[in-house]
Design a protein around this motif. Sequence first.
Motif, PDB file in Angstrom:
ATOM      1  N   GLY A 200       0.814  -1.206   0.000  1.00 38.12           N
ATOM      2  CA  GLY A 200       0.000   0.000   0.000  1.00 38.12           C
ATOM      3  C   GLY A 200       0.856   1.267   0.000  1.00 38.12           C
ATOM      4  N   VAL A 201       0.217   2.384  -0.305  1.00 38.29           N
ATOM      5  CA  VAL A 201       0.898   3.674  -0.356  1.00 38.29           C
ATOM      6  C   VAL A 201       0.166   4.657   0.549  1.00 38.29           C
ATOM      7  N   ILE A 202       0.909   5.376   1.366  1.00 36.38           N
ATOM      8  CA  ILE A 202       0.324   6.407   2.208  1.00 36.38           C
ATOM      9  C   ILE A 202       0.347   7.729   1.441  1.00 36.38           C
ATOM     10  N   VAL A 203      -0.802   8.333   1.288  1.00 40.36           N
ATOM     11  CA  VAL A 203      -0.894   9.602   0.560  1.00 40.36           C
ATOM     12  C   VAL A 203      -1.042  10.744   1.554  1.00 40.36           C
ATOM     13  N   GLY A 204      -0.649  11.912   1.105  1.00 40.15           N
ATOM     14  CA  GLY A 204      -0.637  13.053   2.006  1.00 40.15           C
ATOM     15  C   GLY A 204      -1.880  13.907   1.978  1.00 40.15           C
ATOM     16  N   SER A 205      -2.728  13.700   0.957  1.00 33.98           N
ATOM     17  CA  SER A 205      -3.922  14.536   0.855  1.00 33.98           C
ATOM     18  C   SER A 205      -4.963  13.838   0.001  1.00 33.98           C
ATOM     19  N   VAL A 206      -6.180  14.375   0.049  1.00 28.98           N
ATOM     20  CA  VAL A 206      -7.267  13.828  -0.767  1.00 28.98           C
ATOM     21  C   VAL A 206      -6.955  14.033  -2.244  1.00 28.98           C
ATOM     22  N   ASP A 207      -6.372  15.169  -2.587  1.00 26.12           N
ATOM     23  CA  ASP A 207      -6.031  15.444  -3.982  1.00 26.12           C
ATOM     24  C   ASP A 207      -5.037  14.423  -4.522  1.00 26.12           C
ATOM     25  N   GLU A 208      -4.058  14.081  -3.693  1.00 29.84           N
ATOM     26  CA  GLU A 208      -3.077  13.075  -4.115  1.00 29.84           C
ATOM     27  C   GLU A 208      -3.727  11.707  -4.278  1.00 29.84           C
ATOM     28  N   LEU A 209      -4.661  11.374  -3.369  1.00 25.65           N
ATOM     29  CA  LEU A 209      -5.382  10.105  -3.468  1.00 25.65           C
ATOM     30  C   LEU A 209      -6.159  10.041  -4.779  1.00 25.65           C
ATOM     31  N   ILE A 210      -6.885  11.104  -5.106  1.00 24.23           N
ATOM     32  CA  ILE A 210      -7.678  11.130  -6.337  1.00 24.23           C
ATOM     33  C   ILE A 210      -6.769  11.018  -7.558  1.00 24.23           C
ATOM     34  N   GLU A 211      -5.631  11.693  -7.507  1.00 23.88           N
ATOM     35  CA  GLU A 211      -4.699  11.639  -8.634  1.00 23.88           C
ATOM     36  C   GLU A 211      -4.189  10.216  -8.864  1.00 23.88           C
ATOM     37  N   LYS A 212      -3.855   9.505  -7.786  1.00 22.57           N
ATOM     38  CA  LYS A 212      -3.339   8.141  -7.928  1.00 22.57           C
ATOM     39  C   LYS A 212      -4.437   7.184  -8.383  1.00 22.57           C
ATOM     40  N   LEU A 213      -5.647   7.385  -7.871  1.00 25.06           N
ATOM     41  CA  LEU A 213      -6.757   6.527  -8.291  1.00 25.06           C
ATOM     42  C   LEU A 213      -7.063   6.730  -9.775  1.00 25.06           C
ATOM     43  N   ARG A 214      -6.931   7.963 -10.236  1.00 27.65           N
ATOM     44  CA  ARG A 214      -7.252   8.266 -11.631  1.00 27.65           C
ATOM     45  C   ARG A 214      -6.133   7.855 -12.583  1.00 27.65           C
TER      46      ARG A 214
END
Length: 220
Positions: A200-214
């Motif tokens: 797994g990867v720990i993300v620093g923000s919601v924006d980063e999470l959305i970017e990785k999911l997309r």
Amino acid sequence: MNPFDEIAVEEAIRLRERLGKDKVSDIIAVSCGPTKAQETLRTALAMGADRGIHVLTEEGQTLEPLAVAKMFAEIVSREKPDLVLLGKQAIDDDANQTGQMLAGLLSWPQATFASKVDLNDRSLTVVREIDGGLETIATRLPAVVTADLRLNEPRYASLPNIMKAKKKPVQKLTPSDINVDIKARLETLKVTEPSQRKGGVIVGSVDELIEKLRNEAMVL
């Protein structure tokens, strides 16, 4: 004995204890397999079954669910029971098919994964376990029921009953006696392990999470 099958035998005995021998007159234990399958039948007889039927197969013979269901269907056509109780699944290959296939071959109603069984004259009420909770169904007899773990807790066979079981009749048949072809229909081509999961990867923000999911997971 398969724990699910043991629960099915116990339920048959409890139905007799509740309803009396005039309602449950004959409890027949059936097993298909090599010579050592007789030990399973003797366990059922020691628990309280009246007689056994052993369909003898060769040592090492693979019995697929359809073959077992066909053998059971032939025995049912001969014995004409009102209720067939089976364990919900095998414990070697976890196949959960025989009860359903048997009901299909007989064109009988079925109640699978039973956690409670009530028998009244010619009707049957079953509480069955489903993903969302409990489902209660009612049907007419004859019927096929498969037992779940919470249906009951099987009894231990007493020493006197174990001794009595040795004298109870066990009928021996072969697949050819009941005109059933048990030749395997399935062939295992390959068995592979599932692919390794990535860390797994720990993300620093919601924006980063959305970017990785997309852009990486490609799920958005």
